[in-house]
Design an enzyme around this catalytic site. Sequence first.
Site, short mmCIF file in Angstrom:
data_model
loop_
_atom_site.label_atom_id
_atom_site.label_comp_id
_atom_site.label_asym_id
_atom_site.label_seq_id
_atom_site.Cartn_x
_atom_site.Cartn_y
_atom_site.Cartn_z
N CYS A 73 0.84 -1.20 0.00
CA CYS A 73 0.00 0.00 0.00
C CYS A 73 0.87 1.25 0.00
CB CYS A 73 -0.90 0.01 1.23
SG CYS A 73 -1.90 1.52 1.35
N TYR A 337 -20.50 -12.32 27.49
CA TYR A 337 -20.21 -11.37 26.41
C TYR A 337 -20.49 -12.06 25.07
CZ TYR A 337 -17.40 -9.36 30.25
OH TYR A 337 -16.96 -8.88 31.46
N GLU A 358 -25.43 -11.19 27.39
CA GLU A 358 -24.93 -10.00 26.68
C GLU A 358 -25.73 -8.80 27.16
OE1 GLU A 358 -23.23 -7.28 24.86
OE2 GLU A 358 -22.43 -9.23 24.25
N CYS A 440 -9.05 -10.21 22.66
CA CYS A 440 -8.50 -9.39 21.58
C CYS A 440 -7.39 -8.47 22.08
CB CYS A 440 -9.60 -8.58 20.90
SG CYS A 440 -10.46 -7.43 22.00
#
Length: 489
Positions: A73, A337, A358, A440
């Site tokens: 890129c 979650y 959730e 994450c």
Amino acid sequence: MDYQKNQLITLTIEDIGVEGEGIGKVDGFTFFVKDAVVGDVIQARVMKTKKNYGYARLEQILEPSGDRTEPKCPYHRQCGGCQIQAISYEKQLEFKEKKIRGNLMRIGGFSAEQVDAWMEPIVGMEDPWHYRNKAQYPVGCDKEGNIITGFYAGRTHSIIANTECLLGAPENKEILESILAYMRRNRVSAYDETTGKGLVRHILIRKGFTSKEFMVCLVINAPKKISGAYLPNQQDLIQALTKLQGMTSISVSINREQTNVIMGYEVHTIWGSDTISDVIHVRDMQKEGYPFTGTELTFHISPLSFYQVNPVQTEKLYSLALEYAGLTGKETVWDLYCGIGTISLFLAGSAKKVCGVEIIPQAIDDARANAARNGIENAEFYVGKAEEVLPEFYAKQENQGSDMLHPDVIVVDPPRKGCDEACLDTMLKMQPERIVYVSCDSATLARDLKILCEGGYEIQKVRGVDQFGMTVHVETCVLITRDKKGQNS
């Protein structure tokens, strides 16, 4: 030695930081340099210094590292998206494994020997390009007043005009250029963050990688319909976009707030379906090559749905979580979650019962609909905070003398900030046999693992999954079991 702003220095890059920046030293003083690669000898310009370290900007590569690769890129240095595109993919995977290891030791307090015993090889991508099924593009004007879209330059809200991101679906370019052409033809204004005026703020594009369906949602700064439409000459936009193969849903999201939040809560479909569909396959992670086992799940995705952005790697990540859960068909599993129920439905085929929790009501509506769509009857979903819902069920069952919904396995896939402290405390009180933690952010993961291990659990396996090639981010899947010897079990 005191270093002055704009002073030129020569550095040999010896290490890489958690944000992908190169690290080198001059006379023992450490500098962090974005876009520098381990092994590079560079000339850099000092930007800012602290007491023991400083930041510098890469000016010239004097001797390139053997790990350096030519970025595909042309905007990679300006854009804030691909922090490590200049590093070979093999070395990117090494960096991500090292990042997980480092956080487990530095934040979790675990020894190198422990981490070495737990770590399994990172799961990389066959092709680390064009993997994102979702992209959000800001819309604005350049200095000449031309309408543009692209991505924000790193740590700014200055838009780099670019309709061809190499991480997004290749079809995004044609979609974006069709929208820009529509805006020019109809003199549709772009939103200006400074004044709060202008109509189109962002363009959301989602692709079903298996279904080949596309969704476009324009985020607009408009309170209501004008002459029966949300956009000027709305039919012109619809005609342009529906010429593109796979177009399934076109909508607008109303957002009049002066905020960094992209999507508004009010979404209106102006053509086609409210959702697109996609399929996730359950893979056998035990076998080399990760072949499909034949199980597949269909999900319907709205503009506001949370859905993992890399579907190929998501299949590997969730299949790994299923493998770690070690289900035999007799277990009750709580998925905290749970979002739209993606992991819950993966687990349901191998469990007696799955309960998903959730806090977002719309996500639970989606989860229930996805369960019905896939004919799954042993999954139930509850709205609320995990640390409130789980104890409530536990107390109810104690009163009734029943342990039907007591968790044998708990699966957590929290946001980047990790698990709420009360949620961790609740998990420890519930005493499941196994906990599968999908993360994450390996920093908050390490913090939470330390608490769980201090509460009577042992880590058995840790494995990274590269969901985000060319970036510094990495998912991690961890298997934790109750310490049968222990003092706290």
